[in-house]
Write a protein that holds these residues in place. Sequence first.
Motif, PDB file in Angstrom:
ATOM      1  N   ASN A 224     -35.208 -54.127   0.361  1.00  0.00           N
ATOM      2  CA  ASN A 224     -35.909 -55.405   0.494  1.00  0.00           C
ATOM      3  C   ASN A 224     -36.990 -55.329   1.569  1.00  0.00           C
ATOM      4  N   VAL A 225     -36.618 -54.827   2.726  1.00  0.00           N
ATOM      5  CA  VAL A 225     -37.577 -54.727   3.827  1.00  0.00           C
ATOM      6  C   VAL A 225     -38.757 -53.847   3.421  1.00  0.00           C
ATOM      7  N   ASN A 226     -38.470 -52.752   2.743  1.00  0.00           N
ATOM      8  CA  ASN A 226     -39.532 -51.841   2.326  1.00  0.00           C
ATOM      9  C   ASN A 226     -40.414 -52.429   1.222  1.00  0.00           C
ATOM     10  N   SER A 227     -39.943 -53.496   0.558  1.00  0.00           N
ATOM     11  CA  SER A 227     -40.696 -54.106  -0.536  1.00  0.00           C
ATOM     12  C   SER A 227     -41.573 -55.261  -0.073  1.00  0.00           C
ATOM     13  N   LEU A 228     -41.561 -55.569   1.226  1.00  0.00           N
ATOM     14  CA  LEU A 228     -42.341 -56.693   1.735  1.00  0.00           C
ATOM     15  C   LEU A 228     -43.756 -56.275   2.110  1.00  0.00           C
ATOM     16  N   ALA A 229     -44.694 -57.130   1.790  1.00  0.00           N
ATOM     17  CA  ALA A 229     -46.087 -56.931   2.181  1.00  0.00           C
ATOM     18  C   ALA A 229     -46.270 -57.273   3.655  1.00  0.00           C
ATOM     19  N   PHE A 230     -47.435 -57.019   4.188  1.00  0.00           N
ATOM     20  CA  PHE A 230     -47.754 -57.350   5.579  1.00  0.00           C
ATOM     21  C   PHE A 230     -47.528 -58.859   5.789  1.00  0.00           C
ATOM     22  N   ARG A 252     -40.992 -50.422   9.901  1.00  0.00           N
ATOM     23  CA  ARG A 252     -41.569 -51.300   8.875  1.00  0.00           C
ATOM     24  C   ARG A 252     -41.554 -52.757   9.353  1.00  0.00           C
ATOM     25  N   LEU A 253     -40.428 -53.159   9.920  1.00  0.00           N
ATOM     26  CA  LEU A 253     -40.304 -54.517  10.434  1.00  0.00           C
ATOM     27  C   LEU A 253     -41.361 -54.796  11.509  1.00  0.00           C
ATOM     28  N   LEU A 254     -41.537 -53.850  12.399  1.00  0.00           N
ATOM     29  CA  LEU A 254     -42.437 -54.034  13.529  1.00  0.00           C
ATOM     30  C   LEU A 254     -43.901 -54.015  13.101  1.00  0.00           C
ATOM     31  N   TYR A 255     -44.313 -52.967  12.418  1.00  0.00           N
ATOM     32  CA  TYR A 255     -45.736 -52.771  12.156  1.00  0.00           C
ATOM     33  C   TYR A 255     -46.265 -53.646  11.024  1.00  0.00           C
ATOM     34  N   ARG A 256     -45.376 -54.139  10.199  1.00  0.00           N
ATOM     35  CA  ARG A 256     -45.819 -55.041   9.127  1.00  0.00           C
ATOM     36  C   ARG A 256     -45.627 -56.515   9.498  1.00  0.00           C
ATOM     37  N   HIS A 257     -45.162 -56.768  10.708  1.00  0.00           N
ATOM     38  CA  HIS A 257     -44.994 -58.150  11.184  1.00  0.00           C
ATOM     39  C   HIS A 257     -44.125 -58.965  10.228  1.00  0.00           C
ATOM     40  N   LEU A 258     -42.965 -58.413   9.895  1.00  0.00           N
ATOM     41  CA  LEU A 258     -42.077 -59.047   8.926  1.00  0.00           C
ATOM     42  C   LEU A 258     -41.151 -60.057   9.598  1.00  0.00           C
ATOM     43  N   GLN A 259     -40.622 -60.962   8.794  1.00  0.00           N
ATOM     44  CA  GLN A 259     -39.648 -61.947   9.263  1.00  0.00           C
ATOM     45  C   GLN A 259     -38.397 -61.854   8.387  1.00  0.00           C
ATOM     46  N   ILE A 260     -37.222 -61.908   9.041  1.00  0.00           N
ATOM     47  CA  ILE A 260     -35.940 -61.935   8.330  1.00  0.00           C
ATOM     48  C   ILE A 260     -35.227 -63.220   8.730  1.00  0.00           C
ATOM     49  N   ILE A 261     -34.885 -64.030   7.741  1.00  0.00           N
ATOM     50  CA  ILE A 261     -34.320 -65.350   7.986  1.00  0.00           C
ATOM     51  C   ILE A 261     -33.000 -65.470   7.231  1.00  0.00           C
ATOM     52  N   GLY A 262     -31.967 -65.896   7.912  1.00  0.00           N
ATOM     53  CA  GLY A 262     -30.681 -66.133   7.265  1.00  0.00           C
ATOM     54  C   GLY A 262     -30.409 -67.617   7.138  1.00  0.00           C
ATOM     55  N   THR A 263     -29.759 -68.012   6.051  1.00  0.00           N
ATOM     56  CA  THR A 263     -29.448 -69.428   5.874  1.00  0.00           C
ATOM     57  C   THR A 263     -28.202 -69.593   5.010  1.00  0.00           C
TER      58      THR A 263
END
Length: 326
Positions: A224-230, A252-263
């Motif tokens: 999932n993380v690897n499938s996210l765009a910038f 990937r998380l750092l350089y692509r400025h990704l967000q992970i949200i749990g709910t």
Amino acid sequence: MQAIIFDKFGAADVLHIGEASEPVLRPNDLLVRTRAAGVNRADLTHRRGGYGWPDFGDSTIMGLEIAGDVIAVGEHVEGYAVGDRVMGIVGGGAYAEVARIDYRMAMPIPDGLDYVHAAAITEVFVTAHEALIHLGKLQPGEKVLIHAGSGGVGGAAVQLAHATGATVFATAQASAHELVRRLGADHAIDYVNEDFAEVVERLTEQRGVDLILDFIGAPYFERNVNSLAFGGRLVQIGIMGGIENARIPLDRLLYRHLQIIGTVMKSRTQEVKHGMSRRFKERWLANFVKDGLTPVIDSVYPLAQAGVAQQRMEDGLNVGKIVLTM
């Protein structure tokens, strides 16, 4: 009143129909003659003992969503009267002939919608709206990957994402691809025989998707993380596949400025749940009309067959919502 009761935690056959006391009306409550109730995975967790007897919210009777007729209103209730048709999420007690619901969690059943379809809306569509729109910030023109696209919440999410104007990727068994395309998916991915990350990479020309809605957990997390765009967002809404050995590519998380949200809805405060229901109602309720949004109904069982209904869900046989009728 008749209700589904059980004397011990265990398999689906511990459930049986019996007599229970009607719920007591409180100032902010509606008492509802239940006509239909949705079956959810939380019900299975309740039956197995995952919540414990005293901690399951408002009632020791299971069930989280209802549709029916108002038969009494509390003194602080606004906007509802005896005889109104309503649907909504309850804090337990849906598997019974009479249930109570905080009026701030209730919604009027749209004209022309039957009780079975009404009972299949709120849990999945409120959850899907919260994940996709409120938390995931999905915008028209973005690309979204929705896992379990033929399930209850997944099918609702596909419809909402399509209605928002997004390009929708959905994973589902090959036998359900026609359904997810009918719901609005632009690309259906066979998660059994295809690697969704490879499909996303190819179809987006290695850019990735802007948002992912995932119910599976650890087995999908790294991909999932690897499938996210910038600037992409991953909203984790379930852990059906477990939590062990979830790997996260931190670069990937750092350089692509990704967000992970749990709910998760169940553990939120009542005030938060009121807001979730209100946001969904204001944005989407008017869209549940002919040729508009609609829940996917897998099957319908009488209340006395609640155990059979839950076993169908436990065996992973349902495509869409299972509903009990009273």
